[in-house]
Design an enzyme around this catalytic site. Structure first.
Site, PDB file in Angstrom:
ATOM      1  N   ASN A   1       0.576  -1.314  -0.213  1.00  0.00           N
ATOM      2  CA  ASN A   1      -0.291   0.187  -0.372  1.00  0.00           C
ATOM      3  C   ASN A   1       0.604   1.907  -0.266  1.00  0.00           C
ATOM      4  OD1 ASN A   1       0.276  -1.757   3.188  1.00  0.00           O
ATOM      5  ND2 ASN A   1      -0.147   1.104   3.524  1.00  0.00           N
TER       6      ASN A   1
ATOM      7  N   LYS B   1       0.629   1.880  16.831  1.00  0.00           N
ATOM      8  CA  LYS B   1       1.038   2.646  15.753  1.00  0.00           C
ATOM      9  C   LYS B   1       0.252   4.087  15.165  1.00  0.00           C
ATOM     10  CE  LYS B   1       3.291   3.206  11.805  1.00  0.00           C
ATOM     11  NZ  LYS B   1       3.875   3.072  10.727  1.00  0.00           N
TER      12      LYS B   1
ATOM     13  N   LYS C   1      -1.405   8.145  12.959  1.00  0.00           N
ATOM     14  CA  LYS C   1      -0.913   8.843  12.420  1.00  0.00           C
ATOM     15  C   LYS C   1      -0.021  10.176  13.295  1.00  0.00           C
ATOM     16  CE  LYS C   1      -0.678   6.380   8.672  1.00  0.00           C
ATOM     17  NZ  LYS C   1       0.627   5.638   8.638  1.00  0.00           N
TER      18      LYS C   1
ATOM     19  N   GLU D   1       8.525   8.563  13.426  1.00  0.00           N
ATOM     20  CA  GLU D   1       9.029   7.682  12.182  1.00  0.00           C
ATOM     21  C   GLU D   1       8.538   8.815  11.369  1.00  0.00           C
ATOM     22  OE1 GLU D   1       6.317   4.220   9.564  1.00  0.00           O
ATOM     23  OE2 GLU D   1       6.263   4.479  11.128  1.00  0.00           O
TER      24      GLU D   1
ATOM     25  N   HIS E   1       8.484  -2.670   6.686  1.00  0.00           N
ATOM     26  CA  HIS E   1       7.217  -1.156   6.396  1.00  0.00           C
ATOM     27  C   HIS E   1       5.769  -2.818   5.806  1.00  0.00           C
ATOM     28  CE1 HIS E   1       4.156   0.551   2.693  1.00  0.00           C
ATOM     29  NE2 HIS E   1       4.312   1.258   3.841  1.00  0.00           N
TER      30      HIS E   1
ATOM     31  N   GLU F   1       5.532  -4.710  10.579  1.00  0.00           N
ATOM     32  CA  GLU F   1       4.499  -3.998  10.335  1.00  0.00           C
ATOM     33  C   GLU F   1       2.889  -4.998  10.116  1.00  0.00           C
ATOM     34  OE1 GLU F   1       3.297   0.944   9.579  1.00  0.00           O
ATOM     35  OE2 GLU F   1       3.927  -0.428   7.872  1.00  0.00           O
TER      36      GLU F   1
END
Length: 391
Positions: free
Chosen positions: A56, A184, A186, A241, A324, A343
């Site tokens: 993605n 995690k 954003k 990150e 990732h 991930e």
């Protein structure tokens, strides 16, 4: 022995659209390429087909695949892409064929197209050998010692219409209930003040700051990156990150002079050469920081192994790599080559995200099936899609 052959390669662009967004993009029109490499090998009464797709965050490279890379591979002499004894395909020789006529540099979307085909070739190679890919890698490169489980973290915490702090907390509690120890979220898609409120809301429902990572998706300039770092350092987060542009190594290095907790980057670095420049000039700390290179976006496992060799030369352990992408290819690499984890996307990017059915997350780790190949056949919703591409 008759030379093995690739008899067909099919590609389809598949939507992975979603209402979620990070600091840079929304995913409402996101696609991925799914490919099937059909071989003339038959195992257990079934033709061996290798499957691959891209992670993605990068759109389906259909044009590059159909116009350049798939024809190049189909036109190659069969003997040029197999092992010396002719018993299997050789991913390194396949990679050389794919990159024939390609100038160095300018890695862009080309690296994604090659990564898709590389994944499919490794899937076929492991199936022909009758082994899970992680065990094949361990046998070839690690004296047979594969990790029996892999650390994974739950990536989520996206911005969505109508998603308030309570909904964000419920999402993160849901990941903990699934067995994850690290989650995690954003940042960078709102103001610093609002993001601090979001972080503090999550910290109320996770065990500690070490259970939370944050991801800015490259949004910040240096001043903003430092401001966020100063605001967050008190929380002792799992990592901070991709604060700035992935190729702004000076920004990353300067941020490291102000923010002294773990940082992570690399998911948007698509070659060994760019990865090496990050290590040379990005100020990353091999005892503290993490690298997130994703083979499915960066020319595949063949190039990823070159990157791992480079890291060793610069004093980095493979355990500092947590790729990732949240897909089974990276999970196999992590178990087979001894990475630090992988991930995971428990709630988004289906059917590509997530791992084998019936392999639950336990205390932050997941096990892998003993299915030959990458293990797509053990993930029911994904293998249904992939087989439809081949058929």
């Amino acid at each position: 022995m008759e030379t093995l052959k690739i008899i067909d390669i099919q590609e389809r662009a598949v939507p992975i659209k979603s209402s979620i967004r990070n600091a840079y993009i929304d995913f409402s029109k996101m696609t991925a390429s799914a490919v099937a490499i059909v071989t003339d090998v038959v195992k257990d009464g079934r033709r061996v087909v290798g499957y691959g797709f891209n992670s993605n965050g990068r759109y389906a490279p259909s044009g590059l695949l159909r116009e350049r890379f798939i024809p190049r591979l189909l036109e190659a002499d069969a003997k040029s892409i197999v092992t010396e004894d002719g018993s299997n395909f050789d991913p390194f020789k396949v990679w050389d064929v794919l990159m024939t006529g390609e100038k160095p540099g300018g890695h862009g979307e080309r690296s994604v197209a090659v990564g898709v085909l590389d994944m499919a070739i490794w899937d076929a190679v492991a199936k022909i050998e009758g082994k899970p890919l992680y065990q094949l890698l361990a046998d070839r490169y690690r004296d047979g010692q594969a990790d029996d489980k892999v650390f994974i973290y739950a990536a989520g915490g996206y911005y969505q219409p109508g998603k308030d702090l309570s909904a964000l907390q419920d999402e993160m509690k849901g990941y903990l209930d699934l067995g994850y120890n690290v989650v995690k979220m954003k940042i960078g898609g709102d103001s610093l003040e609002e993001d601090v409120r979001r972080i503090e809301a999550v910290l109320k429902v996770v065990p500690s700051g070490r259970s939370l990572a944050v991801d800015a998706n490259g949004r910040f300039d240096l001043e903003t990156a430092i401001a966020y770092g100063k605001a967050m350092e008190q929380y002792d987060l799992f990592w901070y990150e991709e604060a700035g542009d992935p190729l702004d190594f000076e920004l990353q290095a300067e941020l490291g002079r102000h923010y002294h907790k773990p940082m992570a980057t690399g998911e948007d670095i698509f070659s060994m050469q760019d990865a090496r420049n990050l290590i040379r000039y990005g100020g990353m700390n091999p005892e503290r920081d993490y690298l997130q290179f994703d083979c499915a976006l960066s020319y595949g496992l063949v190039e990823y192994m070159r990157t791992l060799n480079m890291l060793r030369e610069y004093g980095w352990s493979s355990r500092r790599c947590i790729p990732h992408g949240g897909h089974q290819m990276s999970l196999n690499i992590a178990a087979g080559l001894g990475l630090g984890g992988n991930e995971s996307y428990p709630g988004v990017f289906q059917p590509f995200g997530g791992f084998a059915d019936n392999h639950a997350v336990v205390d932050g780790y997941v096990t892998l099936p003993d299915t030959p190949g990458i293990g797509f056949e053990a993930k029911s919703n994904l293998i249904t899609l992939l087989r439809s591409v081949a058929e």
